[in-house]
Design an enzyme around this catalytic site. Structure first.
Site, PDB file in Angstrom:
ATOM      1  N   SER A  76       0.853  -1.190   0.000  1.00 26.03           N
ATOM      2  CA  SER A  76       0.000   0.000   0.000  1.00 26.03           C
ATOM      3  C   SER A  76       0.890   1.241   0.000  1.00 26.03           C
ATOM      4  CB  SER A  76      -0.959  -0.026   1.187  1.00 26.03           C
ATOM      5  OG  SER A  76      -1.910   1.016   1.096  1.00 26.03           O
ATOM      6  N   THR A  77       0.771   2.095   1.007  1.00 24.17           N
ATOM      7  CA  THR A  77       1.521   3.350   1.045  1.00 24.17           C
ATOM      8  C   THR A  77       3.021   3.107   0.905  1.00 24.17           C
ATOM      9  OG1 THR A  77      -0.153   4.191   2.555  1.00 24.17           O
ATOM     10  CG2 THR A  77       1.851   5.493   2.314  1.00 24.17           C
ATOM     11  N   HIS A  92      -2.614  -1.099  -3.393  1.00 21.19           N
ATOM     12  CA  HIS A  92      -3.783  -0.237  -3.245  1.00 21.19           C
ATOM     13  C   HIS A  92      -3.630   1.013  -4.110  1.00 21.19           C
ATOM     14  CE1 HIS A  92      -4.331  -2.079   1.041  1.00 21.19           C
ATOM     15  NE2 HIS A  92      -4.881  -2.824   0.118  1.00 21.19           N
ATOM     16  N   MET A 117      -0.081   1.099   5.286  1.00 25.37           N
ATOM     17  CA  MET A 117      -0.784   1.358   6.538  1.00 25.37           C
ATOM     18  C   MET A 117      -1.953   0.390   6.697  1.00 25.37           C
ATOM     19  SD  MET A 117      -2.574   4.891   7.808  1.00 25.37           S
ATOM     20  CE  MET A 117      -3.691   4.934   9.213  1.00 25.37           C
ATOM     21  N   ASP A 148      -4.546  -4.805   6.199  1.00 29.65           N
ATOM     22  CA  ASP A 148      -4.957  -5.611   5.052  1.00 29.65           C
ATOM     23  C   ASP A 148      -3.843  -6.596   4.702  1.00 29.65           C
ATOM     24  OD1 ASP A 148      -6.506  -6.533   2.956  1.00 29.65           O
ATOM     25  OD2 ASP A 148      -5.780  -5.022   1.544  1.00 29.65           O
TER      26      ASP A 148
END
Length: 360
Positions: free
Chosen positions: A179-180, A205, A299, A302
């Site tokens: 993600s991030t 993501h 973050m 997930d």
């Protein structure tokens, strides 16, 4: 008292500035400290009051967002989230933004579309919170007031597991979640893989259409073949499939001794779509010990449940370490649940994948 995340919104559209202000202010942990209609006004505001996060438009008068981002990241790095309309051209431009140091990307909210705004608003707030956790030293140089959606698990998407033994195969399939900070981390990892690397499926993501541009960009940089996944695509050695962002999840399925992906609609899982949990848990059920799981910077949690299932099914599992993660949320949660076999720095992940493949 919780310290609020202070945000500066930079966009030439007054309606977008107003909508973003309302969306972000709906979260008690976020405070919009100001808005600017162009980079020059933004620069003046930053001199007087440095925000924790900046949301930055791509196309603006006098100076475009990419140019401003490059100047900012070379002189005064601040976590920046790029904000763009959903267009093919915008998607390509945002790849430049990620290379220039943007932490993440979001879609401009559709004015007046209540259903869209509810889901879009939740993602915007989540992305801004993620960006605020990114340590400035790791940046690349050059609860909500409205009711949150139900927190669903991968069971909302996955079919019930089928009984019976799984046919053995020597082919390994690698499933990756990020993600991030993941866009540049994935680039570094994939560039280190040879053309005959094990087949791989990735959930990063990102909003709709951005994943296609991301896949195309990586395909021009790496020895492996990389594309955005489509329903029914086979998972083949030397090929990487990136889950499309937006309205669908990507699952791993088995057809005889071969693997393929299923791209299907479904609700948000772990507050995301596509969800890493959905991919990982489908891999646990379809591939078992033939799979390898890798969880990278991001973050939230997930992928933590899914990685534990992969681990319990006999898969080899790997987490990116804290020192090289922009945000150590997803790997930390997976480690805490006991689903991780090894914790390694980013630069070692590709070597671990190849070593696991050789052990087979």
């Amino acid at each position: 008292m919780i310290k609020k995340i202070r945000v500066l919104i930079v966009d030439d559209s007054a309606s977008v500035r107003q909508t973003l202000t309302a969306v972000l202010s709906a979260d008690p942990e976020i405070e919009v400290i100001g808005t600017a209609n162009d980079p020059f006004m933004a620069a003046r505001k930053i001199r007087d009051d440095v925000p924790d996060v900046i949301t930055l438009d791509v196309e603006m008068p006098q100076m475009d967002g990419i140019t401003f981002l490059r100047k900012l990241m070379s002189q005064h790095p601040i976590p920046v989230v790029m904000c763009s309309s959903l267009t093919e051209a915008g998607s390509q431009t945002l790849m430049q933004a990620l290379e220039a140091g943007a932490v993440d990307v979001i879609l401009k909210p559709k004015i007046g579309a209540a259903d869209h705004l509810a889901e879009c608003g939740e993602r915007i707030r989540t992305v801004v919170k993620s960006a605020a956790r990114a340590p400035v030293g790791k940046l690349r140089r050059y609860k909500p007031a409205d009711a949150p959606s139900a927190r669903l698990t991968a069971d909302a998407v996955l079919p019930p597991p089928r009984a019976g033994a799984m046919a053995k195969t020597t082919e390994m399939v690698v499933c990756v979640g990020a993600s991030t900070g993941g866009t540049e981390a994935l680039r570094e990892m994939l560039e280190a893989l040879p053309a005959n690397a094990p087949g791989m499926v990735i959930v990063q993501h990102m909003p709709e259409k951005f994943t296609a541009a991301f896949a195309n960009r990586l395909n021009g940089l790496c020895a492996v073949e990389i594309k955005e996944a489509a329903d029914g695509d086979p998972v083949l050695r030397g090929h990487v499939l990136i889950a499309p962002g937006g309205e669908k999840h990507t699952l791993l399925e088995r057809r005889g001794a071969r693997y393929q992906v299923s791209v299907r609609t479904g609700p948000l899982v772990s507050r995301h779509r596509p969800s890493v949990d959905v991919l990982f848990r489908s891999a646990a059920r379809s591939a078992g010990a033939n799979a390898m799981g890798v969880i990278m910077t991001g973050m939230g949690d997930d992928g933590a449940r899914g990685m534990l299932e992969m681990h319990e099914a006999g898969a080899f599992t790997l987490a990116q370490d804290e020192a090289t993660s922009v945000v150590f949320g997803m790997p930390k949660e997976a480690i805490a649940r006991g689903g991780v076999d090894r914790i390694v720095p980013l630069e070692q992940i590709a070597r671990e994948i190849l070593a696991a493949d050789r052990r087979r």
